[in-house]
Design a protein around this motif. Structure first.
Motif, short mmCIF file in Angstrom:
data_model
loop_
_atom_site.label_atom_id
_atom_site.label_comp_id
_atom_site.label_asym_id
_atom_site.label_seq_id
_atom_site.Cartn_x
_atom_site.Cartn_y
_atom_site.Cartn_z
N VAL A 79 1.78 -10.90 -16.25
CA VAL A 79 0.78 -11.52 -15.38
C VAL A 79 0.97 -11.01 -13.96
O VAL A 79 2.09 -11.00 -13.44
N TYR A 80 -0.13 -10.60 -13.32
CA TYR A 80 -0.06 -10.12 -11.93
C TYR A 80 -0.20 -11.30 -10.98
O TYR A 80 -1.16 -12.08 -11.05
N TYR A 81 0.77 -11.43 -10.06
CA TYR A 81 0.74 -12.45 -9.01
C TYR A 81 0.36 -11.80 -7.69
O TYR A 81 0.92 -10.76 -7.32
N TYR A 82 -0.55 -12.46 -6.96
CA TYR A 82 -0.97 -11.95 -5.67
C TYR A 82 -0.01 -12.40 -4.56
O TYR A 82 1.03 -12.98 -4.82
N ASP A 83 -0.44 -12.15 -3.34
CA ASP A 83 0.37 -12.42 -2.16
C ASP A 83 0.96 -13.82 -2.19
O ASP A 83 0.28 -14.79 -2.52
N LYS A 84 2.24 -13.92 -1.82
CA LYS A 84 2.95 -15.20 -1.86
C LYS A 84 2.32 -16.28 -0.99
O LYS A 84 2.51 -17.48 -1.22
N LYS A 85 1.55 -15.88 0.03
CA LYS A 85 1.00 -16.87 0.96
C LYS A 85 -0.03 -17.77 0.31
O LYS A 85 -0.36 -18.83 0.84
#
Length: 231
Positions: free
Chosen positions: A56-62
């Motif tokens: 699974v691709y996770y985007y920017d932590k913010k």
């Protein structure tokens, strides 16, 4: 799901709470900004808790409820319903300066979001098709790369697979790709995005390989087209 594969139902799994209710079919935490999970059943794994795998691709932590480095992550499950996040498999792109909208250096230090992971029975490896950005004439375009792994955790350095070339119309971008072994070769589909046209159609084109590693696009192989103008 029904056994005919045509009529489908949505079960209430009672796993993930969404809008105050678990009466839904969610199996992963919707609060995380993620993209395109690839699910694999791996009966060879000696750990029963890791026989179901997902990338699974996770985007920017913010934009996530806890700090998460951007990139493609492993997930594991014993039943295909209850999942836990594991290691970072392949890091995402370097941080893009505000307002830039595209990466600012080449080669890139990581991948982008639309990636697919499968188990290839003939190669005997996990295979990932990855989205990267190609620098052409001062602009960045979506392109495709590939990598392989023996254990789902350690991946080879990705290599370029398919870029648009001078025979393609202006603004053609390669959005997504999936491949599979078939008879004596490999076949696949690549999602091509015509970004320079007013209605921005997307074509699914046929790709093929003789070794599962090096891929080529088949001529005049438009399988299906839809418009992204409204999305």
């Amino acid at each position: 799901a029904r056994n005919c594969g045509i009529h489908w139902t949505t079960p209430d799994l009672g796993i993930i709470s969404h809008k105050g209710s678990t009466g839904n079919n969610l199996i992963m935490d919707y609060r995380y900004r993620t993209n395109l999970a690839s699910f694999i059943y791996d009966p060879r794994d000696p750990d029963p808790g890791k026989r179901w795998k997902a990338a699974v691709y996770y985007y920017d932590k913010k934009v996530n409820p806890e700090p998460v480095r951007e990139g493609l992550y492993a997930h594991y499950s014993s039943d295909g319903f209850h999942w836990r996040r594991g290691d970072l498999l392949i890091p995402g792109m370097a941080e893009i300066p505000p307002g830039a909208g595209k990466p600012t250096s080449w080669p890139l230090t990581g991948i982008d979001d639309v990636s697919t992971v499968v188990w290839d029975t003939r190669l005997g490896k996990f295979v990932a098709w990855l989205k990267v950005w190609e620098l052409t004439d001062g602009r960045f375009y979506r392109s495709r790369a590939m990598t392989v792994s023996d254990d789902f955790i350690h991946w080879a350095q990705p290599w370029a697979v398919l870029f648009a070339d001078k025979l393609d119309p202006p603004g053609l971008q390669f959005y997504g790709m999936t491949g599979w072994s078939y008879e004596s070769m490999w076949l696949g589909t690549i999602r091509t995005y015509h970004s320079a046209t007013s209605h921005q159609p997307v074509d699914f084109q046929l790709v093929s390989s003789r070794d599962g590693i090096h891929w080529a696009r088949a001529a005049n192989s438009f399988l299906w087209t839809y418009s992204m103008a409204a999305t």
